[in-house]
Design an enzyme around this catalytic site. Sequence first.
Site, PDB file in Angstrom:
ATOM      1  N   LYS A   1      -2.144 -28.985  11.859  1.00 46.85           N
ATOM      2  CA  LYS A   1      -2.935 -30.208  12.038  1.00 46.85           C
ATOM      3  C   LYS A   1      -4.010 -30.179  10.948  1.00 46.85           C
ATOM      4  O   LYS A   1      -4.954 -29.393  11.016  1.00 46.85           O
ATOM      5  CB  LYS A   1      -3.578 -30.226  13.417  1.00 46.85           C
ATOM      6  CG  LYS A   1      -4.442 -31.461  13.683  1.00 46.85           C
ATOM      7  CD  LYS A   1      -3.791 -32.388  14.679  1.00 46.85           C
ATOM      8  CE  LYS A   1      -4.669 -33.583  14.987  1.00 46.85           C
ATOM      9  NZ  LYS A   1      -4.013 -34.572  15.860  1.00 46.85           N
TER      10      LYS A   1
ATOM     11  N   HIS B   1      -1.314 -36.528  25.576  1.00 51.61           N
ATOM     12  CA  HIS B   1      -1.596 -36.641  24.148  1.00 51.61           C
ATOM     13  C   HIS B   1      -2.979 -36.100  23.804  1.00 51.61           C
ATOM     14  O   HIS B   1      -3.136 -35.314  22.865  1.00 51.61           O
ATOM     15  CB  HIS B   1      -1.487 -38.108  23.723  1.00 51.61           C
ATOM     16  CG  HIS B   1      -1.635 -38.322  22.256  1.00 51.61           C
ATOM     17  ND1 HIS B   1      -0.572 -38.208  21.377  1.00 51.61           N
ATOM     18  CD2 HIS B   1      -2.715 -38.616  21.490  1.00 51.61           C
ATOM     19  CE1 HIS B   1      -0.994 -38.441  20.153  1.00 51.61           C
ATOM     20  NE2 HIS B   1      -2.296 -38.695  20.197  1.00 51.61           N
TER      21      HIS B   1
ATOM     22  N   HIS C   1      -6.851 -32.796  21.453  1.00 49.98           N
ATOM     23  CA  HIS C   1      -8.282 -32.936  21.185  1.00 49.98           C
ATOM     24  C   HIS C   1      -9.147 -32.290  22.262  1.00 49.98           C
ATOM     25  O   HIS C   1     -10.268 -32.754  22.501  1.00 49.98           O
ATOM     26  CB  HIS C   1      -8.637 -34.424  21.053  1.00 49.98           C
ATOM     27  CG  HIS C   1      -7.937 -35.115  19.925  1.00 49.98           C
ATOM     28  ND1 HIS C   1      -8.244 -34.875  18.605  1.00 49.98           N
ATOM     29  CD2 HIS C   1      -6.928 -36.025  19.928  1.00 49.98           C
ATOM     30  CE1 HIS C   1      -7.462 -35.621  17.839  1.00 49.98           C
ATOM     31  NE2 HIS C   1      -6.648 -36.311  18.602  1.00 49.98           N
TER      32      HIS C   1
END
Length: 315
Positions: free
Chosen positions: A242, A181, A197
């Site tokens: 995003k 993730h 990220h």
Amino acid sequence: MGVTRFHRGLILLAVLVSELDASRLTVNQELSNLFNELWTLDVNRMQPGVDYSILVQGKAGFVDQGSNVARDRASQPLFSNVNETKLSLIPTFSRFLTLLDNYEMSTGVAERVSTEEVQENNLFLDAVMDTAVMKRAQRYLVEKGKSSSDLRQFKSQLYLIWFQLYHRERNAGMDSSGFEHVFVGETKSGTEIIGFHNWLQFYLQEKHGHLDYKGYKARELDIPDQDDHVLNLQFSWHGLVKPVGSAFMGASPEFEMALFTVVFLINTQRSTTVLVNIDQCQMELVVIRHGRSLGTAYPRLLSSNSRHLPRSPPQ
């Protein structure tokens, strides 16, 4: 259906409460001191303008969550150069790169982890634990009674936090992990990007034409530059947008893992946000648990170039 909506409502409420709490946060000086020590110890960090170069370009506009239409405020890629040769010579980076193709992009699709992939995970953790950054983080966690000084036990704890598979989608197989993730990124229901990220994954996906940088996100007077250690940004990935993402720039994987592992373990609440000053940046570090594993973790940049520090009066 009603139960599902109820649980979604609880999750949304938890996030809103977390954001309200974050607005009242004061700087956690103890963690700021520790994380600045880790920043200094991070000898594997890539240096801006030397090991990599970025072009921040224009400020991205507002995009509704779930919308995949975004005006492009950046005509060029974010990364203009990354020294891949240097990356290949650093054990944590080189082993990190072997992990990025081990995952299904979409949640709801069960992960199939081969023996070889488990070995890659373990080799990566071995390299991470051999760095001064993670050794210092472990020492801090041992002092706090949150981790064992035994290396095998600490490695098992890291594996559980970062690599243990779990259900992110209901009625699906084991389809996600903290590592996937945070560092790799996922898509949900084919409509939105979740996680993602990491700067190096961003660079590689951009290089291969899968990702399009749309521009930076920042407060009006806090325009980022090519030397910033953290960026809030907007991008599309495989056609999905995003609206706001965030990532450290140039940081080693051991630095990011150490930071988020510490925040994860010092608090048992589902959602934790700490306000810290690292080098010239003030940021919130957000960590959300998924049981005993990591659900998500990311930095949220508040100010850079020491703009959060009080200004000296004119002489």
